[in-house]
Design a protein around this motif. Sequence first.
Motif, PDB file in Angstrom:
ATOM      1  N   PRO A   1     -83.745  60.639  -7.468  1.00 47.55           N
ATOM      2  CA  PRO A   1     -84.585  59.988  -8.417  1.00 47.55           C
ATOM      3  C   PRO A   1     -86.189  59.920  -7.710  1.00 47.55           C
ATOM      4  O   PRO A   1     -86.140  59.886  -6.660  1.00 47.55           O
ATOM      5  CB  PRO A   1     -84.296  58.484  -8.523  1.00 47.55           C
ATOM      6  CG  PRO A   1     -83.616  58.195  -7.186  1.00 47.55           C
ATOM      7  CD  PRO A   1     -83.066  59.379  -6.796  1.00 47.55           C
ATOM      8  N   VAL A   2     -87.061  60.175  -8.717  1.00 48.58           N
ATOM      9  CA  VAL A   2     -88.453  60.113  -8.353  1.00 48.58           C
ATOM     10  C   VAL A   2     -88.799  58.855  -8.569  1.00 48.58           C
ATOM     11  O   VAL A   2     -88.701  58.107  -9.666  1.00 48.58           O
ATOM     12  CB  VAL A   2     -89.327  61.176  -9.148  1.00 48.58           C
ATOM     13  CG1 VAL A   2     -90.680  60.877  -8.702  1.00 48.58           C
ATOM     14  CG2 VAL A   2     -88.964  62.583  -8.882  1.00 48.58           C
ATOM     15  N   MET A   3     -89.684  58.069  -7.465  1.00 46.52           N
ATOM     16  CA  MET A   3     -89.946  56.623  -7.739  1.00 46.52           C
ATOM     17  C   MET A   3     -91.655  56.576  -7.580  1.00 46.52           C
ATOM     18  O   MET A   3     -92.148  57.384  -7.003  1.00 46.52           O
ATOM     19  CB  MET A   3     -89.198  55.888  -6.491  1.00 46.52           C
ATOM     20  CG  MET A   3     -87.653  56.100  -6.312  1.00 46.52           C
ATOM     21  SD  MET A   3     -86.906  54.944  -7.451  1.00 46.52           S
ATOM     22  CE  MET A   3     -87.056  53.492  -6.685  1.00 46.52           C
ATOM     23  N   ALA A   4     -91.972  55.549  -7.760  1.00 46.93           N
ATOM     24  CA  ALA A   4     -93.404  55.219  -7.822  1.00 46.93           C
ATOM     25  C   ALA A   4     -93.605  54.572  -6.283  1.00 46.93           C
ATOM     26  O   ALA A   4     -92.859  53.732  -5.906  1.00 46.93           O
ATOM     27  CB  ALA A   4     -94.059  54.253  -8.791  1.00 46.93           C
ATOM     28  N   PHE A   5     -94.610  55.256  -5.415  1.00 46.18           N
ATOM     29  CA  PHE A   5     -94.729  54.583  -4.067  1.00 46.18           C
ATOM     30  C   PHE A   5     -96.038  53.866  -4.387  1.00 46.18           C
ATOM     31  O   PHE A   5     -97.045  54.636  -4.532  1.00 46.18           O
ATOM     32  CB  PHE A   5     -94.653  55.644  -3.003  1.00 46.18           C
ATOM     33  CG  PHE A   5     -93.147  56.133  -2.828  1.00 46.18           C
ATOM     34  CD1 PHE A   5     -92.739  55.888  -1.321  1.00 46.18           C
ATOM     35  CD2 PHE A   5     -92.486  56.951  -3.560  1.00 46.18           C
ATOM     36  CE1 PHE A   5     -91.359  56.166  -1.317  1.00 46.18           C
ATOM     37  CE2 PHE A   5     -91.343  57.224  -3.397  1.00 46.18           C
ATOM     38  CZ  PHE A   5     -90.724  56.966  -2.006  1.00 46.18           C
ATOM     39  N   LEU A   6     -96.277  52.640  -4.045  1.00 43.74           N
ATOM     40  CA  LEU A   6     -97.335  51.999  -4.213  1.00 43.74           C
ATOM     41  C   LEU A   6     -97.830  51.252  -2.875  1.00 43.74           C
ATOM     42  O   LEU A   6     -96.830  50.523  -2.263  1.00 43.74           O
ATOM     43  CB  LEU A   6     -97.335  51.011  -5.452  1.00 43.74           C
ATOM     44  CG  LEU A   6     -96.511  51.632  -6.570  1.00 43.74           C
ATOM     45  CD1 LEU A   6     -95.974  50.445  -7.572  1.00 43.74           C
ATOM     46  CD2 LEU A   6     -97.422  52.406  -7.317  1.00 43.74           C
ATOM     47  N   PRO A   7     -98.917  50.854  -2.846  1.00 46.06           N
ATOM     48  CA  PRO A   7     -99.388  49.866  -1.790  1.00 46.06           C
ATOM     49  C   PRO A   7     -98.681  48.541  -1.923  1.00 46.06           C
ATOM     50  O   PRO A   7     -98.911  47.956  -3.253  1.00 46.06           O
ATOM     51  CB  PRO A   7    -101.083  49.834  -1.751  1.00 46.06           C
ATOM     52  CG  PRO A   7    -101.356  51.243  -2.575  1.00 46.06           C
ATOM     53  CD  PRO A   7    -100.274  51.551  -3.591  1.00 46.06           C
ATOM     54  N   ALA A   8     -98.217  47.999  -0.937  1.00 45.88           N
ATOM     55  CA  ALA A   8     -97.352  46.810  -1.100  1.00 45.88           C
ATOM     56  C   ALA A   8     -98.331  45.576  -1.702  1.00 45.88           C
ATOM     57  O   ALA A   8     -97.985  44.446  -2.178  1.00 45.88           O
ATOM     58  CB  ALA A   8     -96.727  46.524   0.026  1.00 45.88           C
ATOM     59  N   ARG A   9     -99.497  45.510  -1.292  1.00 41.25           N
ATOM     60  CA  ARG A   9    -100.537  44.708  -1.691  1.00 41.25           C
ATOM     61  C   ARG A   9    -101.131  44.692  -3.132  1.00 41.25           C
ATOM     62  O   ARG A   9    -101.670  43.721  -3.349  1.00 41.25           O
ATOM     63  CB  ARG A   9    -101.812  44.530  -0.656  1.00 41.25           C
ATOM     64  CG  ARG A   9    -102.806  45.706  -0.705  1.00 41.25           C
ATOM     65  CD  ARG A   9    -103.861  45.608   0.414  1.00 41.25           C
ATOM     66  NE  ARG A   9    -104.809  46.794   0.133  1.00 41.25           N
ATOM     67  CZ  ARG A   9    -104.729  47.657   1.161  1.00 41.25           C
ATOM     68  NH1 ARG A   9    -103.791  47.583   2.057  1.00 41.25           N
ATOM     69  NH2 ARG A   9    -105.661  48.465   1.029  1.00 41.25           N
ATOM     70  N   TRP A  10    -100.656  45.712  -3.816  1.00 44.38           N
ATOM     71  CA  TRP A  10    -101.140  45.779  -5.179  1.00 44.38           C
ATOM     72  C   TRP A  10    -100.068  44.790  -6.008  1.00 44.38           C
ATOM     73  O   TRP A  10     -99.199  44.590  -5.748  1.00 44.38           O
ATOM     74  CB  TRP A  10    -100.839  47.115  -5.673  1.00 44.38           C
ATOM     75  CG  TRP A  10    -102.052  47.998  -5.433  1.00 44.38           C
ATOM     76  CD1 TRP A  10    -102.926  47.707  -4.637  1.00 44.38           C
ATOM     77  CD2 TRP A  10    -102.126  49.359  -6.009  1.00 44.38           C
ATOM     78  NE1 TRP A  10    -103.725  48.993  -4.297  1.00 44.38           N
ATOM     79  CE2 TRP A  10    -103.274  49.862  -5.115  1.00 44.38           C
ATOM     80  CE3 TRP A  10    -101.284  50.224  -6.965  1.00 44.38           C
ATOM     81  CZ2 TRP A  10    -103.570  51.201  -5.499  1.00 44.38           C
ATOM     82  CZ3 TRP A  10    -101.897  51.573  -7.304  1.00 44.38           C
ATOM     83  CH2 TRP A  10    -102.951  52.105  -6.565  1.00 44.38           C
ATOM     84  N   GLU A  11    -100.750  44.171  -6.948  1.00 46.80           N
ATOM     85  CA  GLU A  11     -99.767  43.632  -8.189  1.00 46.80           C
ATOM     86  C   GLU A  11     -99.289  44.601  -8.940  1.00 46.80           C
ATOM     87  O   GLU A  11     -99.854  45.259  -9.706  1.00 46.80           O
ATOM     88  CB  GLU A  11    -100.744  42.738  -9.050  1.00 46.80           C
ATOM     89  CG  GLU A  11    -101.230  41.254  -8.103  1.00 46.80           C
ATOM     90  CD  GLU A  11    -102.038  40.322  -9.027  1.00 46.80           C
ATOM     91  OE1 GLU A  11    -101.674  40.525 -10.130  1.00 46.80           O
ATOM     92  OE2 GLU A  11    -102.163  39.354  -8.467  1.00 46.80           O
ATOM     93  N   CYS A  12     -97.965  44.797  -9.100  1.00 52.21           N
ATOM     94  CA  CYS A  12     -97.138  46.023  -9.580  1.00 52.21           C
ATOM     95  C   CYS A  12     -96.129  45.639 -10.469  1.00 52.21           C
ATOM     96  O   CYS A  12     -95.515  44.567 -10.260  1.00 52.21           O
ATOM     97  CB  CYS A  12     -96.584  46.839  -8.435  1.00 52.21           C
ATOM     98  SG  CYS A  12     -97.683  47.399  -7.029  1.00 52.21           S
ATOM     99  N   PRO A  13     -96.040  46.129 -11.684  1.00 51.38           N
ATOM    100  CA  PRO A  13     -94.987  46.047 -12.418  1.00 51.38           C
ATOM    101  C   PRO A  13     -93.546  46.201 -11.730  1.00 51.38           C
ATOM    102  O   PRO A  13     -93.470  46.880 -10.898  1.00 51.38           O
ATOM    103  CB  PRO A  13     -95.061  46.643 -13.849  1.00 51.38           C
ATOM    104  CG  PRO A  13     -95.940  47.854 -13.251  1.00 51.38           C
ATOM    105  CD  PRO A  13     -97.039  47.399 -12.014  1.00 51.38           C
ATOM    106  N   GLN A  14     -92.475  45.555 -12.555  1.00 52.52           N
ATOM    107  CA  GLN A  14     -91.269  45.981 -11.781  1.00 52.52           C
ATOM    108  C   GLN A  14     -90.537  47.359 -12.210  1.00 52.52           C
ATOM    109  O   GLN A  14     -89.905  47.980 -11.274  1.00 52.52           O
ATOM    110  CB  GLN A  14     -90.190  44.828 -12.219  1.00 52.52           C
ATOM    111  CG  GLN A  14     -90.375  43.586 -11.563  1.00 52.52           C
ATOM    112  CD  GLN A  14     -90.367  43.714 -10.226  1.00 52.52           C
ATOM    113  OE1 GLN A  14     -89.364  43.988  -9.601  1.00 52.52           O
ATOM    114  NE2 GLN A  14     -91.508  43.168  -9.419  1.00 52.52           N
ATOM    115  N   VAL A  15     -91.079  47.853 -13.016  1.00 53.30           N
ATOM    116  CA  VAL A  15     -90.936  49.208 -13.877  1.00 53.30           C
ATOM    117  C   VAL A  15     -92.001  49.782 -13.886  1.00 53.30           C
ATOM    118  O   VAL A  15     -92.939  49.251 -14.936  1.00 53.30           O
ATOM    119  CB  VAL A  15     -89.752  49.109 -14.898  1.00 53.30           C
ATOM    120  CG1 VAL A  15     -89.503  50.602 -15.304  1.00 53.30           C
ATOM    121  CG2 VAL A  15     -88.547  48.298 -14.328  1.00 53.30           C
ATOM    122  N   VAL A  16     -92.409  50.982 -13.463  1.00 52.66           N
ATOM    123  CA  VAL A  16     -93.928  51.670 -13.754  1.00 52.66           C
ATOM    124  C   VAL A  16     -93.845  52.756 -14.916  1.00 52.66           C
ATOM    125  O   VAL A  16     -92.733  53.415 -14.962  1.00 52.66           O
ATOM    126  CB  VAL A  16     -94.170  52.453 -12.380  1.00 52.66           C
ATOM    127  CG1 VAL A  16     -95.156  53.229 -12.693  1.00 52.66           C
ATOM    128  CG2 VAL A  16     -94.421  51.387 -11.136  1.00 52.66           C
TER     129      VAL A  16
END
Length: 294
Positions: free
Chosen positions: A168-183
Amino acid sequence: MREISLDRLRTLVAIADLGSFAEAARVLNLSPPTVSLHIADLESRVGGKLLSRTRGRVQPSAIGETLVERARRLLADAEQALEDVQRQVQGLSGRVRLGASTGAIAQLMPQALEILSQRHPAIDVQVAVLTSQETLKKLAEGSLEIGLVALPQTPVRQLRIKPWRRDPVMAFLPARWECPQVVSPDWLAAQPLILNDNTTRLSRLTTEWFASDGRQPTPRIQLNYNDAIKSLVAAGYGATLLPYEASTPLPDTRIAMRPLHPLLWRQLGIAHREGDIERSTQYVLDVLWGLSAQ
């Protein structure tokens, strides 16, 4: 000077060691006339006497001693070469040339090489960083034995390309961002992006994924080295889309991973030439197939 055969040099060394034409003929399983012919041929080619008879024993002349010394080295080298080749034929040693992208090399090859070093430590795998198209070209030319390539690929004559992994291709995001559970493409397109450069299959996949929602974002930077991309994500420089191989270690704790919607998959295949496969190459293929994930 014409080429000197190893058989004639072997005859000369045998006579020097045994001191007798007759004994050399017996040990080498040759007829006495054949032994004499070998020495006559050598002497004709070097232009001098190689042997002399002293007190009933045949000994090398000064010229003969020089040739005997060199002949011993040549015969030893030839014997070693045959042993090396036989070990490779038996799969006990060998060289296997493999082409793959930086992502596959960084994340998947270390596991394969570790397993291979335990099972077949004398097999040397030489890895080249190549795009899928470069890999297929070199396989067709015969300068590689194995390729790890992105799928799908157009069939190539005399090459066998089979599906290997589907990750699977995943979203890799800075952990300090406020991110949705599904991108989603809509949300991610609004963020600063670090993406693979447009020479890669992954770049085309991600472009199609964004386009499914009518998005065509411009990344802050494009690279073709996944570990460097992850380092920039960890530093907070931007987000990225990368394959996640379940068998690899989790990323830096400064990176958060999120699944995508719609889902996106990166597919890899194993390519090699059709026909007989050397045992060393087959051993590498066996290890790689053991890392397959569907």
